[in-house]
Design an enzyme around this catalytic site. Structure first.
Site, PDB file in Angstrom:
ATOM      1  CG  HIS A   1       1.640  12.622  -0.890  1.00 53.31           C
ATOM      2  ND1 HIS A   1       0.780  13.629  -0.556  1.00 53.31           N
ATOM      3  CD2 HIS A   1       1.208  11.541  -0.181  1.00 53.31           C
ATOM      4  CE1 HIS A   1      -0.121  13.190   0.293  1.00 53.31           C
ATOM      5  NE2 HIS A   1       0.113  11.908   0.540  1.00 53.31           N
TER       6      HIS A   1
ATOM      7  CG  ASP B   1      -1.655   9.403  -1.158  1.00 53.28           C
ATOM      8  OD1 ASP B   1      -1.093   9.315  -0.054  1.00 53.28           O
ATOM      9  OD2 ASP B   1      -2.876   9.568  -1.279  1.00 53.28           O
TER      10      ASP B   1
ATOM     11  CE  LYS C   1      -1.382  15.955   3.627  1.00 54.26           C
ATOM     12  NZ  LYS C   1      -1.255  14.561   3.252  1.00 54.26           N
TER      13      LYS C   1
ATOM     14  CG  HIS D   1      -6.339  15.050   2.734  1.00 51.80           C
ATOM     15  ND1 HIS D   1      -5.943  13.773   2.454  1.00 51.80           N
ATOM     16  CD2 HIS D   1      -7.666  15.105   2.466  1.00 51.80           C
ATOM     17  CE1 HIS D   1      -6.997  13.073   2.040  1.00 51.80           C
ATOM     18  NE2 HIS D   1      -8.048  13.860   2.052  1.00 51.80           N
TER      19      HIS D   1
ATOM     20  CG  HIS E   1       1.021   7.681   3.371  1.00 51.92           C
ATOM     21  ND1 HIS E   1       0.594   8.451   4.438  1.00 51.92           N
ATOM     22  CD2 HIS E   1       0.444   8.221   2.270  1.00 51.92           C
ATOM     23  CE1 HIS E   1      -0.215   9.404   3.989  1.00 51.92           C
ATOM     24  NE2 HIS E   1      -0.319   9.283   2.680  1.00 51.92           N
ATOM     25  CG  LEU E   2       8.338   5.618   3.836  1.00 50.85           C
ATOM     26  CD1 LEU E   2       9.710   6.155   4.238  1.00 50.85           C
ATOM     27  CD2 LEU E   2       8.496   4.439   2.886  1.00 50.85           C
TER      28      LEU E   2
ATOM     29  CG  HIS F   1      -3.744  13.299  -2.487  1.00 53.88           C
ATOM     30  ND1 HIS F   1      -4.719  14.190  -2.136  1.00 53.88           N
ATOM     31  CD2 HIS F   1      -3.246  12.840  -1.320  1.00 53.88           C
ATOM     32  CE1 HIS F   1      -4.800  14.254  -0.816  1.00 53.88           C
ATOM     33  NE2 HIS F   1      -3.914  13.440  -0.298  1.00 53.88           N
TER      34      HIS F   1
ATOM     35  CG  LEU G   1     -10.444   8.700   1.366  1.00 55.01           C
ATOM     36  CD1 LEU G   1     -10.614   8.778   2.870  1.00 55.01           C
ATOM     37  CD2 LEU G   1     -11.707   9.191   0.648  1.00 55.01           C
TER      38      LEU G   1
HETATM   39  O1  DOR Z   1      -5.925   6.927   0.533  1.00 55.51           O
HETATM   40  C1  DOR Z   1      -5.301   7.504   1.404  1.00 55.51           C
HETATM   41  N1  DOR Z   1      -4.505   6.824   2.262  1.00 55.51           N
HETATM   42  N2  DOR Z   1      -5.440   8.823   1.536  1.00 55.51           N
HETATM   43  C2  DOR Z   1      -4.903   9.491   2.565  1.00 55.51           C
HETATM   44  O2  DOR Z   1      -5.087  10.683   2.633  1.00 55.51           O
HETATM   45  C3  DOR Z   1      -4.154   8.776   3.622  1.00 55.51           C
HETATM   46  C4  DOR Z   1      -3.612   7.523   3.137  1.00 55.51           C
HETATM   47  C5  DOR Z   1      -3.125   6.617   4.255  1.00 55.51           C
HETATM   48  O3  DOR Z   1      -2.368   7.079   5.095  1.00 55.51           O
HETATM   49  O4  DOR Z   1      -3.476   5.435   4.258  1.00 55.51           O
HETATM   50 ZN    ZN Z   2      -1.282  10.669   1.464  1.00 61.62          ZN
END
Ligand code: DOR
Ligand code: ZN
Length: 342
Positions: free
Chosen positions: A13, A246, A99, A136, A15-16, A174, A218
């Site tokens: 999991h 995450d 997702k 999520h 985020h790039l 998460h 989150l």
């Molecule tokens: O803390 C978070 N950041 N939770 C998420 O679900 C998205 C993520 C983000 O893309 O920044």
């Molecule tokens: Zn995430």
């Protein structure tokens, strides 16, 4: 223990982002992990196979020369996703999962699903073609306390969803509560990812001596008893639980402001953070399966064959890292770590 050699792990999991942000963060993940499941919450989101293939090409182009890394792509579910989108995605072998973000739950979720039942035709197809669904798992109802949103999601939405589609493979992403651990343990075809921040910190860390925006993510950090429940799950050896950082980069200016974004940046030192969490309960012997075996087994992909090594070395996490026009504050910036990846 002074040295730990593990099968190279994967991040299930991640985020790039895109553009300059992608170029700034990708080397950290490539250093630690062989593969990662790439979250689709770009602006605009990755909604079609075409979007996913184009994003994958941009990620591949940003890999530092001479390094190996495989991005595992996901599609962002919307009210308008069709069964045909799923069939095309599954046939491509590029897209590994879909997702679900509830509309308004988190960063770039405004295209998300407004009512989970609207997607039943899509879930039916996903169940048929065996495409995993990544959740999520929070409700967005403003009347529900922010600390209860995961538990209420499980009760109101996930239990009925699982009953409607018992053979759909689901990852509750998460997880943060003992209720999530109990539900995952009790339910077949259900797995969960666990982040380093939820293993290491309770909600007290958000308010230690003042408000700490770099601990805001989150789902939000929960009470200590929940932290202990997910730490127990992660270190139990149960294959339903696996690594998903995450890691979610936001520039300093978007975090340290009157309305800051959610997300912790952990790609720099993810394995060191997990090692510390596992060591805190004398469970370093369980880290390899959590980080390197349970994820590929769930996704029906081969396990990696190369290895990484962590050594007992004290080092200081930088205060900030270069990031586009601003800087990026990593999780636990300025503090000492006791493990270091070689
Ligand atoms: O803390 C978070 N950041 N939770 C998420 O679900 C998205 C993520 C983000 O893309 O920044
Ligand atoms: Zn995430």
């Amino acid at each position: 223990m002074e040295k730990l050699t593990l099968t190279r792990p994967d991040d299930w999991h991640l985020h790039l982002r895109d553009g300059a942000a992608l170029k700034a963060v990708l080397p950290h993940t490539v250093h630690q992990f062989a593969r990662a499941v790439i979250m689709p919450n770009l602006k605009p989101p990755v909604r079609s196979l075409g979007d996913a293939m184009a994003y994958r090409d941009r990620i591949l182009a940003a890999i530092p020369p001479g390094k190996q890394f495989e991005p595992l792509m996901t599609l962002y579910l919307t009210d308008n996703t069709s069964p045909e989108d799923i069939i095309a995605a599954q046939a491509s072998q590029v897209v590994k999962a879909v997702k679900y973000y509830p509309a308004g739950a988190t960063t770039n979720s405004e295209f998300g699903v407004t009512d989970i039942r609207r997607c039943d035709r899509v879930f039916e197809t996903m169940q048929q073609v065996d495409m995993p669904l990544l959740l999520h798992g929070e409700v967005t109802d403003v009347h529900v306390d922010v600390f209860d949103r995961e538990k209420v999601f499980i009760d109101q939405q996930l239990i009925p969803l699982q009953q409607r589609f018992p053979n759909l493979r689901i990852v509750l992403e998460h997880i943060t509560t003992s209720e999530a651990v109990q539900f995952v343990l009790a339910t077949s075809n259900m797995a969960a990812t666990i982040t380093p921040q939820h293993l290491l910190f309770s909600r007290n860390s958000l308010f230690k001596g003042g408000i700490r925006p770099h601990y805001y993510c989150l789902p939000i950090l929960k009470r200590e008893q929940h932290r202990q429940a997910i730490l127990q799950a992660a270190t139990s050896g149960n294959p339903k639980f696996f690594l998903g950082t995450d890691s979610a980069p936001h520039g300093r200016n978007s975090k340290e402001t009157s309305c800051g974004c959610a997300g912790c940046y952990s790609a720099l030192h993810a394995m060191e953070l997990y090692a510390e969490a596992f060591e805190s309960v004398n469970a370093l012997d369980k880290l390899e399966a959590f980080a390197s075996f349970h994820g590929p087994d769930f996704y029906q992909l081969p396990r990696n064959t190369e290895t990484i090594t962590l050594t007992k070395t004290t080092w200081r996490i930088p205060d900030a890292l270069p990031f586009t026009e601003t800087e990026l504050v990593p999780l636990r910036a300025g503090e000492e770590m006791t493990w270091k990846m070689v």
